[in-house]
Design an enzyme around this catalytic site. Structure first.
Site, PDB file in Angstrom:
ATOM      1  N   ARG A 149      14.479   0.352   1.869  1.00 52.57           N
ATOM      2  CA  ARG A 149      14.757  -0.975   2.424  1.00 52.57           C
ATOM      3  C   ARG A 149      15.460  -1.837   1.375  1.00 52.57           C
ATOM      4  NH1 ARG A 149       9.129  -2.803   5.349  1.00 52.57           N
ATOM      5  NH2 ARG A 149       8.355  -3.084   3.228  1.00 52.57           N
ATOM      6  N   ARG A 194       6.378 -12.296   0.723  1.00 49.24           N
ATOM      7  CA  ARG A 194       5.825 -12.632   2.044  1.00 49.24           C
ATOM      8  C   ARG A 194       4.929 -13.866   1.956  1.00 49.24           C
ATOM      9  NH1 ARG A 194       5.171  -7.160   4.342  1.00 49.24           N
ATOM     10  NH2 ARG A 194       6.544  -5.851   3.099  1.00 49.24           N
ATOM     11  N   ASP A 246      -2.852   6.674   2.590  1.00 48.00           N
ATOM     12  CA  ASP A 246      -2.281   7.768   1.794  1.00 48.00           C
ATOM     13  C   ASP A 246      -0.950   7.390   1.155  1.00 48.00           C
ATOM     14  OD1 ASP A 246      -0.664   7.631   4.010  1.00 48.00           O
ATOM     15  OD2 ASP A 246      -1.148   9.619   4.777  1.00 48.00           O
ATOM     16  N   GLY A 247      -0.518   6.148   1.400  1.00 41.76           N
ATOM     17  CA  GLY A 247       0.739   5.704   0.788  1.00 41.76           C
ATOM     18  C   GLY A 247       1.983   6.270   1.451  1.00 41.76           C
ATOM     19  N   ASP A 274       1.022 -11.321   6.477  1.00 39.52           N
ATOM     20  CA  ASP A 274       1.590 -10.443   5.444  1.00 39.52           C
ATOM     21  C   ASP A 274       2.882  -9.784   5.919  1.00 39.52           C
ATOM     22  OD1 ASP A 274      -0.555  -9.180   7.100  1.00 39.52           O
ATOM     23  OD2 ASP A 274       0.254  -7.348   6.247  1.00 39.52           O
ATOM     24  N   GLY A 303       0.798  -1.218   0.000  1.00 34.44           N
ATOM     25  CA  GLY A 303       0.000   0.000   0.000  1.00 34.44           C
ATOM     26  C   GLY A 303       0.828   1.264   0.000  1.00 34.44           C
ATOM     27  N   ARG A 304       2.081   1.106   0.434  1.00 33.97           N
ATOM     28  CA  ARG A 304       2.943   2.299   0.488  1.00 33.97           C
ATOM     29  C   ARG A 304       4.396   1.945   0.216  1.00 33.97           C
ATOM     30  NH1 ARG A 304       3.316   3.638   6.897  1.00 33.97           N
ATOM     31  NH2 ARG A 304       2.981   1.538   7.655  1.00 33.97           N
TER      32      ARG A 304
HETATM   33  P1  AMP Z   1       1.336  -2.815   8.202  1.00 33.14           P
HETATM   34  O1  AMP Z   1       0.484  -2.841   9.416  1.00 33.14           O
HETATM   35  O2  AMP Z   1       2.286  -1.642   8.145  1.00 33.14           O
HETATM   36  O3  AMP Z   1       2.017  -4.108   7.922  1.00 33.14           O
HETATM   37  O4  AMP Z   1       0.359  -2.534   6.975  1.00 33.14           O
HETATM   38  C1  AMP Z   1      -0.684  -3.399   6.627  1.00 33.14           C
HETATM   39  C2  AMP Z   1      -1.092  -3.102   5.207  1.00 33.14           C
HETATM   40  O5  AMP Z   1      -1.583  -1.781   5.078  1.00 33.14           O
HETATM   41  C3  AMP Z   1       0.031  -3.240   4.205  1.00 33.14           C
HETATM   42  O6  AMP Z   1      -0.520  -3.756   3.029  1.00 33.14           O
HETATM   43  C4  AMP Z   1       0.490  -1.825   4.026  1.00 33.14           C
HETATM   44  O7  AMP Z   1       1.120  -1.623   2.768  1.00 33.14           O
HETATM   45  C5  AMP Z   1      -0.805  -1.061   4.142  1.00 33.14           C
HETATM   46  N1  AMP Z   1      -0.618   0.296   4.645  1.00 33.14           N
HETATM   47  C6  AMP Z   1      -0.208   0.653   5.896  1.00 33.14           C
HETATM   48  N2  AMP Z   1      -0.151   1.995   6.006  1.00 33.14           N
HETATM   49  C7  AMP Z   1      -0.541   2.500   4.816  1.00 33.14           C
HETATM   50  C8  AMP Z   1      -0.708   3.817   4.297  1.00 33.14           C
HETATM   51  N3  AMP Z   1      -0.448   4.898   5.033  1.00 33.14           N
HETATM   52  N4  AMP Z   1      -1.126   3.937   3.019  1.00 33.14           N
HETATM   53  C9  AMP Z   1      -1.381   2.874   2.261  1.00 33.14           C
HETATM   54  N5  AMP Z   1      -1.261   1.612   2.689  1.00 33.14           N
HETATM   55  C10 AMP Z   1      -0.841   1.413   3.951  1.00 33.14           C
HETATM   56 MG    MG Z   2       3.114  -4.959   6.728  1.00 28.72          MG
END
Ligand code: AMP
Ligand code: MG
Length: 475
Positions: A156, A163, A105-106, A236, A69-70
């Site tokens: 990174r 994953r 918001d990515g 994930d 997502g980002r």
């Molecule tokens: P995480 O909890 O960081 O592992 O994120 C879970 C999922 O949400 C993953 O697919 C991330 O890429 C997505 N994600 C987290 N934060 C954002 C954000 N601000 N914008 C878009 N996608 C997000």
């Molecule tokens: Mg994640």
């Protein structure tokens, strides 16, 4: 796919060793050219950024499609000939919207980006398998979470960012050709030995599952040994290479508490410190389920997963042996460790400081084999209990030259770990555009077993305010 630019990016911190890993010259990241690329403002020649789709189980529940997502994968950098390194994928985290951003918001905020950067490099230096972090680029671009913050981008590095969730995605949608293509790619690049392994009836995909199970068991054993709590072990967030990935609400334990929950969003304590091995096993079952259409045999799938039951305890024992100064796992070691952890839990003893003090106690020849040491004893309320334990431990050590044991211990038990409050100090300074604390912390975390007299405060007990730091999934 395009990354989204941020105005006037600046370098918050960078890792010299990660720079070298890419075969780049030491000062490369100081250049405008690299900063623009790593902010997502310019696309490097030959790069075609992409974001990948994955799904997964979050907090034990099927969460459906997620994906990067980002995160934008810029490509793979093959180090120059003679460099000896492996090819690294370069990924920007927080570089704007992707096709999988859903409601997000990515972006990533400065605080979580600094934490991910420092922890990636700290874990690497501790010898724990992890994705690496090249740098953090900051900006004044506003981002809204619980309050207004600013956006940052972490670069990174990893041989692959695939994953468990990538496999779950294709399995869930019945996309078997894609599932097979993904598995074949991972095997060809990272697990070629699975093609010729005769175990598990020579089933290539069962052997992939077994190999991932072993690597994951080894990784989690290292987390437990060093006192690291990941905080969001969703499927994930599990690397197919057994790397620690996606540093969010992680924490290195201060006082030892097996039930410690480091993620403020984890109301049930699903990802409490002591549950990590079981959660890893649970996550591997999800991967097994996803690989079942390729393995085509339930018993083989279960047999592959069963290896966790021996791989994890073996790996844990192997991690604890050198912490105690043993070159190899010794008879009775498990009971010794269990008894110790029980005492530490009862008295809430600082995990990192205990092991370091124990190492110094073993190092002092004058201490004599059975003299309890004040520095170690003082960590405990129940002095009799720790004296008893030290006596038992001394007996186990009696046939090993203490000098040798101490050398092993001092390079296994770190003096410096990224405690929450240390990350917080670096974040507070960086918000005021003072990046010196990030640099100083990186300096000790890159050499966590060394003494750094000028930066001794980073090895101290956490201050009282450390207990009030609350880290959630918000990032
Ligand atoms: P995480 O909890 O960081 O592992 O994120 C879970 C999922 O949400 C993953 O697919 C991330 O890429 C997505 N994600 C987290 N934060 C954002 C954000 N601000 N914008 C878009 N996608 C997000
Ligand atoms: Mg994640």
């Amino acid at each position: 796919m395009a990354t989204q630019p941020v105005a006037q990016p600046y370098l918050v911190g960078h890792s010299a060793s990660a720079t070298a890993l890419l075969g780049l010259p030491p000062g490369a990241l100081q250049s405008e050219y690299w900063q623009q690329i790593l902010a997502g403002n310019q696309i490097a020649a030959g790069s075609q950024p992409l974001s990948s789709v994955y799904s997964g189980h979050q907090f034990g529940v099927w969460a459906g499609q997620l994906g990067d997502g980002r995160a934008a994968l810029l490509g793979e950098l093959v180090p120059p000939a003679g460099h000896g390194g492996v090819a690294q994928e370069i990924q920007l985290k927080g570089s704007g919207l992707t096709p999988y951003s859903r409601m997000g918001d990515g972006r990533a905020v400065l605080r979580s980006s600094i934490r991910e950067f420092l922890c990636s490099e700290a874990m690497h230096a501790l010898g724990v398998p992890t994705t690496r972090a090249l740098c953090v680029i900051g900006s004044d671009h506003p981002v809204y979470r619980e309050q207004p913050e600013t956006a940052a981008v972490v670069t990174r590095l990893a041989p692959s960012f695939i994953r468990f969730g990538h496999f779950e995605h294709f399995c869930h949608h019945g996309l078997q050709p894609q599932l097979r293509q993904l598995a074949d790619h991972v095997i060809a690049r990272f697990y070629p030995e699975c093609r010729t392994d005769t175990r598990l009836n020579g089933n290539v995909y069962a052997n992939l599952l077994r190999s991932v199970t072993e690597r994951t068991a080894g990784m989690v054993a290292q987390w437990q040994a060093v006192g690291f709590c990941h905080g969001v072990m969703n499927t994930d967030n599990m690397s197919i290479l057994g790397l620690t990935i996606d540093y969010g609400p992680f924490q290195f334990l201060d006082a030892f508490d097996p039930g410690h929950i480091c993620n403020h969003s984890d109301n049930q304590g699903r990802y409490a410190f002591c549950k990590q091995p079981n959660v890893a096993y649970w996550n591997l079952y999800c991967l097994g389920q996803a690989l079942l259409p390729l393995i085509e045999d339930q018993d083989l799938t279960i047999a592959a997963l069963e290896t966790f039951k021996s791989a994890y305890p073996q790996a844990f024992d192997a991690c604890m042996a050198p912490k105690l100064g043993f070159a190899a796992v010794r008879a009775g070691q498990r009971a010794l460790v269990d008894a110790l952890l029980q005492l530490m839990a009862t008295d809430g003893v600082d995990y990192t400081i205990f092991w370091r003090r124990l190492s110094h106690w073993v190092q002092q020849p004058a201490a004599g084999a059975t003299t309890p040491d004040a520095a170690v004893r003082d960590l405990f309320m129940d002095r009799d209990a720790i004296d008893q334990w030290l006596l038992q431990y001394s007996e186990r050590l009696s046939d090993i030259p203490r000098g040798l044991a101490a050398i092993l211990m001092l390079k296994t038990n770190p003096k410096y770990v990224l405690r929450n409050h240390l990350g917080e100090l670096a974040i507070r300074a960086a918000r005021d555009k003072d990046f010196s604390v990030v640099a100083q912390l990186l300096q000790v975390l890159e050499k966590p077993f060394d003494e750094h007299p000028a930066l001794e405060t980073f090895a101290a007990f956490p201050p009282d305010w450390a207990g009030s730091i609350s880290i959630s999934c918000s990032s």
